[in-house]
Design a protein around this motif. Structure first.
Motif, PDB file in Angstrom:
ATOM      1  N   ILE A   1       0.868  -1.187   0.000  1.00  0.00           N
ATOM      2  CA  ILE A   1       0.000   0.000   0.000  1.00  0.00           C
ATOM      3  C   ILE A   1       0.901   1.232   0.000  1.00  0.00           C
ATOM      4  O   ILE A   1       1.399   1.658   1.043  1.00  0.00           O
ATOM      5  N   ASN A   2       1.169   1.736  -1.200  1.00  0.00           N
ATOM      6  CA  ASN A   2       2.040   2.918  -1.280  1.00  0.00           C
ATOM      7  C   ASN A   2       1.615   3.822  -2.425  1.00  0.00           C
ATOM      8  O   ASN A   2       1.081   3.375  -3.439  1.00  0.00           O
ATOM      9  N   ILE A   3       1.849   5.088  -2.205  1.00  0.00           N
ATOM     10  CA  ILE A   3       1.358   6.145  -3.101  1.00  0.00           C
ATOM     11  C   ILE A   3       1.966   6.044  -4.500  1.00  0.00           C
ATOM     12  O   ILE A   3       1.403   6.549  -5.465  1.00  0.00           O
ATOM     13  N   MET A   4       3.123   5.336  -4.628  1.00  0.00           N
ATOM     14  CA  MET A   4       3.752   5.215  -5.946  1.00  0.00           C
ATOM     15  C   MET A   4       3.033   4.187  -6.816  1.00  0.00           C
ATOM     16  O   MET A   4       3.236   4.155  -8.026  1.00  0.00           O
ATOM     17  N   SER A   5       2.237   3.331  -6.213  1.00  0.00           N
ATOM     18  CA  SER A   5       1.586   2.268  -6.964  1.00  0.00           C
ATOM     19  C   SER A   5       0.520   2.820  -7.920  1.00  0.00           C
ATOM     20  O   SER A   5      -0.191   3.767  -7.588  1.00  0.00           O
ATOM     21  N   LYS A   6       0.437   2.202  -9.094  1.00  0.00           N
ATOM     22  CA  LYS A   6      -0.494   2.686 -10.138  1.00  0.00           C
ATOM     23  C   LYS A   6      -1.950   2.598  -9.716  1.00  0.00           C
ATOM     24  O   LYS A   6      -2.784   3.377 -10.165  1.00  0.00           O
ATOM     25  N   THR A   7      -2.303   1.643  -8.879  1.00  0.00           N
ATOM     26  CA  THR A   7      -3.700   1.530  -8.438  1.00  0.00           C
ATOM     27  C   THR A   7      -3.938   2.258  -7.117  1.00  0.00           C
ATOM     28  O   THR A   7      -4.986   2.876  -6.920  1.00  0.00           O
ATOM     29  N   ILE A   8      -2.955   2.173  -6.221  1.00  0.00           N
ATOM     30  CA  ILE A   8      -3.149   2.739  -4.883  1.00  0.00           C
ATOM     31  C   ILE A   8      -2.974   4.255  -4.867  1.00  0.00           C
ATOM     32  O   ILE A   8      -3.676   4.967  -4.137  1.00  0.00           O
TER      33      ILE A   8
ATOM     34  N   ASN B   1     -10.784   6.595  -2.386  1.00  0.00           N
ATOM     35  CA  ASN B   1     -11.569   5.424  -2.776  1.00  0.00           C
ATOM     36  C   ASN B   1     -11.081   4.228  -1.957  1.00  0.00           C
ATOM     37  O   ASN B   1      -9.995   3.711  -2.205  1.00  0.00           O
ATOM     38  N   PRO B   2     -11.865   3.777  -0.988  1.00  0.00           N
ATOM     39  CA  PRO B   2     -11.366   2.750  -0.067  1.00  0.00           C
ATOM     40  C   PRO B   2     -11.230   1.358  -0.680  1.00  0.00           C
ATOM     41  O   PRO B   2     -10.422   0.559  -0.203  1.00  0.00           O
ATOM     42  N   ILE B   3     -11.988   1.069  -1.743  1.00  0.00           N
ATOM     43  CA  ILE B   3     -12.096  -0.326  -2.221  1.00  0.00           C
ATOM     44  C   ILE B   3     -10.740  -0.946  -2.612  1.00  0.00           C
ATOM     45  O   ILE B   3     -10.379  -1.993  -2.075  1.00  0.00           O
TER      46      ILE B   3
ATOM     47  N   TRP C   1      -7.479   8.954   7.290  1.00  0.00           N
ATOM     48  CA  TRP C   1      -8.447   8.247   6.441  1.00  0.00           C
ATOM     49  C   TRP C   1      -7.940   6.838   6.101  1.00  0.00           C
ATOM     50  O   TRP C   1      -8.665   5.856   6.255  1.00  0.00           O
ATOM     51  N   VAL C   2      -6.692   6.734   5.679  1.00  0.00           N
ATOM     52  CA  VAL C   2      -6.201   5.422   5.221  1.00  0.00           C
ATOM     53  C   VAL C   2      -6.048   4.454   6.404  1.00  0.00           C
ATOM     54  O   VAL C   2      -6.348   3.261   6.285  1.00  0.00           O
ATOM     55  N   VAL C   3      -5.652   4.965   7.555  1.00  0.00           N
ATOM     56  CA  VAL C   3      -5.566   4.097   8.745  1.00  0.00           C
ATOM     57  C   VAL C   3      -6.953   3.536   9.065  1.00  0.00           C
ATOM     58  O   VAL C   3      -7.123   2.332   9.267  1.00  0.00           O
ATOM     59  N   ASN C   4      -7.950   4.395   9.075  1.00  0.00           N
ATOM     60  CA  ASN C   4      -9.306   3.933   9.389  1.00  0.00           C
ATOM     61  C   ASN C   4      -9.832   2.933   8.362  1.00  0.00           C
ATOM     62  O   ASN C   4     -10.428   1.915   8.717  1.00  0.00           O
ATOM     63  N   VAL C   5      -9.562   3.212   7.090  1.00  0.00           N
ATOM     64  CA  VAL C   5     -10.020   2.344   6.011  1.00  0.00           C
ATOM     65  C   VAL C   5      -9.389   0.947   6.142  1.00  0.00           C
ATOM     66  O   VAL C   5     -10.062  -0.073   6.007  1.00  0.00           O
ATOM     67  N   VAL C   6      -8.121   0.907   6.443  1.00  0.00           N
ATOM     68  CA  VAL C   6      -7.422  -0.387   6.564  1.00  0.00           C
ATOM     69  C   VAL C   6      -7.878  -1.116   7.835  1.00  0.00           C
ATOM     70  O   VAL C   6      -8.074  -2.334   7.825  1.00  0.00           O
TER      71      VAL C   6
END
Ligand code: THG
Length: 292
Positions: free
Chosen positions: A8-15, A23-25, A59-64
């Motif tokens: 889960i990293n910001i460099m990833s094309k999907t993440i 978008n949490p999905i 947000w991302v902590v809560n989503v995970v």
């Protein structure tokens, strides 16, 4: 060995887009897949997060946390975002990371103390990247001293010597391993970690797993406590969990200078032997080292 999933990293094309669009999905799907792959922590890398970093990290902590109870490694250089994330973490978090730059220490160490978190002590000094194992030792001693002074116990500090790409500098690859062999003497209570995939950054995709796996074994030899890894490299996860003792043993023997008879080895064993020689600097690195 504790594994921290890097995916889960910001460099990833999907993440990257999912983080930006809130978008949490895709993030939750990836988190569940990493858990299934067997990692122990999830790294949430939002980068420097200069804009709304605090809101993004929270947000991302809560989503995970909606999909897993695994502890989280909060990966950002933005200390405001770090604190926002720590506030909502349900289990003991890992601060990734605190380096020796004065501002980072001043702002980061109180967070580790106040939130009773573990911290990665990144050996990045005032002058940047350490040049060799000795400079890494000096930085480690300095960092641990300053953290202890602020009331952070040594066993909450995971020292990261900073792995660098083999395609850039073989001496740094060797220094990192040498440093690991010294850490037990200079800071016996500290733990350790490494961003394993750094080692294969910039190499063709099919060559990344052999480099990552072999380097992990070389660091394990000196007691590496944890590593930030690609959760979806099955063989790497097996190695870390003690399920490939023969391969581990083979790499250790080659590190000790043993020259096994290549004709008696399986193709997989040959791959490991060739790769450990490249990573120790005995053979020259090129994109075709496995074919030679
Ligand atoms: N030390 C510490 N933290 C770190 C690092 C470190 N955090 C960031 C990094 N280094 C470790 N994490 C990653 C994450 C992804 C990759 C490498 C290291 C990577 N990703 C692929 C790429 O860029 O080609 C694929 C990206 C994708 O998912 O699409 O290589 O050293 N403390």
């Amino acid at each position: 060995m504790i594994l921290i999933g890097e995916n889960i990293n910001i460099m990833s094309k999907t993440i990257g887009p999912a983080l930006r669009e809130r978008n949490p999905i895709p993030i939750q799907e990836l988190a569940k897949a990493e858990v299934k792959a067997g990692v122990d922590y999830l790294d949430l890398n939002i980068g420097p997060a200069r804009r709304q970093g605090d809101e993004l990290m929270q947000w991302v902590v809560n989503v995970v946390q909606e999909v897993t109870n695994l502890p989280l490694s909060l990966d950002t250089t933005n200390t405001v975002a770090m604190e926002a994330g720590l506030k909502v973490c349900k289990s003991k978090a890992l601060i990734n990371s605190i380096s020796l730059q004065p501002a980072r220490l001043e702002q980061g160490l109180p967070l580790a103390k106040n939130y009773n978190a573990n911290m990665i002590g990144l050996l990045w000094g005032v002058e940047g990247m350490p040049r060799d194992a000795n400079e890494r030792c000096m930085l480690a001693v300095d960092l641990v001293y300053k953290a202890n002074e602020k009331g952070i116990p040594s066993d909450s500090i995971w020292i990261d010597p900073i792995a660098s790409p083999i395609s850039v500098e073989i001496n740094q690859v060797k220094s990192c391993v040498e440093f690991m062999s010294m850490l037990k003497d200079i800071a016996p209570e500290c733990k350790s970690t490494v961003g394993l995939s750094n080692i294969s950054n910039g190499t063709p995709a099919h060559l990344r797993p052999p480099l990552n796996r072999t380097y992990l074994i070389m660091l394990m030899r000196y007691g590496l406590h944890s590593a930030i890894v690609d959760a979806f490299d099955d063989e790497l996860v097996k190695i870390a969990k003690g399920k490939m003792p023969e391969i581990v043993n083979l790499v250790y023997r080659v590190m000790d200078g043993e020259k096994p008879n290549m004709a008696s080895l399986s193709p997989k064993e040959v791959e490991y032997v060739k790769t450990v020689r490249v990573l120790t600097g005995e053979s020259l690195y090129s994109h075709s080292w496995l074919e030679i």
